[in-house]
Design an enzyme around this catalytic site. Structure first.
Site, PDB file in Angstrom:
ATOM      1  N   ASP A 154     -26.935 -30.823 -18.531  1.00 45.25           N
ATOM      2  CA  ASP A 154     -27.338 -29.409 -18.565  1.00 45.25           C
ATOM      3  C   ASP A 154     -28.137 -29.094 -19.839  1.00 45.25           C
ATOM      4  O   ASP A 154     -27.692 -29.404 -20.946  1.00 45.25           O
ATOM      5  CB  ASP A 154     -26.062 -28.533 -18.497  1.00 45.25           C
ATOM      6  CG  ASP A 154     -26.387 -27.073 -18.245  1.00 45.25           C
ATOM      7  OD1 ASP A 154     -27.143 -26.484 -19.040  1.00 45.25           O
ATOM      8  OD2 ASP A 154     -25.870 -26.520 -17.251  1.00 45.25           O
ATOM      9  N   HIS A 195     -18.455 -28.475 -19.750  1.00 42.98           N
ATOM     10  CA  HIS A 195     -18.749 -27.074 -20.072  1.00 42.98           C
ATOM     11  C   HIS A 195     -18.399 -26.195 -18.882  1.00 42.98           C
ATOM     12  O   HIS A 195     -18.565 -26.597 -17.724  1.00 42.98           O
ATOM     13  CB  HIS A 195     -20.222 -26.891 -20.470  1.00 42.98           C
ATOM     14  CG  HIS A 195     -21.201 -27.169 -19.369  1.00 42.98           C
ATOM     15  ND1 HIS A 195     -21.848 -26.169 -18.682  1.00 42.98           N
ATOM     16  CD2 HIS A 195     -21.631 -28.317 -18.819  1.00 42.98           C
ATOM     17  CE1 HIS A 195     -22.632 -26.702 -17.775  1.00 42.98           C
ATOM     18  NE2 HIS A 195     -22.531 -28.013 -17.818  1.00 42.98           N
TER      19      HIS A 195
HETATM   20 CO    CO Z   1     -22.913 -29.343 -16.290  1.00 44.44          CO
END
Ligand code: CO
Length: 212
Positions: free
Chosen positions: A44, A98
């Site tokens: 990400d 996360h």
């Molecule tokens: Co992620």
């Protein structure tokens, strides 16, 4: 003419600034890297290891993939791990997930996404294992958060079970593995208190990743 000109301009400005702050910066870094940490995190774009930890280039070795998985047959992740542990002799390996992770949330969804479903299958296995516990959580957002944490805990135990980590402990090398979760909302890291430095601690953590 260069494509993405803006990025090259930013790169020049960054290199100039780094030299201004420390004239020896590039000389030093180009000769050796001696990081203390290996970071295994999500791909990400909002979760950059160095910035989050306040670490400079040279201070953290990084492997990122979708949903920060440590898969026993993933030669890419295992090669990074072996190099970090055996050659660089890092002291800590961190698996950092996360909240709001698209990969983890996709596991909760039945929508087919193509090839990546084979990768996400690893998270669906975590979900299946803990389905009774997770189904009891009424709020879907909270369920997602718990799956993010369970996924990190599972990947930490996967990490501890690799031959690379097991061999390091067997020869007495100091190596601790950790499970963290990053919040996109406030930029803070949460320690899941999975600091594992030997096989005894690993078996305790392993029990935590079994269904209640
Ligand atoms: Co992620």
């Amino acid at each position: 003419m260069k494509e993405l000109k803006k990025i090259f301009q930013q790169n020049e400005a960054w290199a100039q600034q780094a030299r201004k702050e420390d004239p020896e910066f590039f000389n030093r870094l180009s000769s050796v890297q001696k990081p203390d940490y290996l970071w295994i995190g999500c791909a990400d774009s909002r979760v950059p290891a160095n910035q989050i930890c306040g670490l400079q280039p040279g201070q953290v070795f990084v492997h990122r993939n979708v949903a920060n998985l440590v898969v026993h047959t993933d030669i890419n992740c295992l090669s990074v791990l072996q190099y970090a542990v055996e050659v660089l002799q890092v002291k800590h390996v961190i698996v950092c997930g996360h909240y709001g992770c698209g990969g983890v949330l996709a596991a909760l969804d039945d929508k087919p996404l193509g090839l990546i479903d084979n990768w996400i299958r690893n998270i669906r296995d975590v979900l299946d294992l803990h389905s009774r516990y997770l189904e009891k959580i009424g709020d879907p957002k909270e369920r997602g958060r718990r799956l993010v944490e369970l996924n990190v805990a599972t990947q930490v135990t996967n990490l501890g079970n690799t031959t690379i980590v097991q061999d390091a402990w067997a020869r007495g090398q100091s190596l601790t593995i950790h499970g963290w979760v990053y919040s996109l909302k406030n930029g803070l890291l949460k320690d899941l208190d999975l600091c594992i430095s030997d096989k005894t601690a690993l078996s305790k953590a392993h029990r935590l990743t079994r269904p209640e």
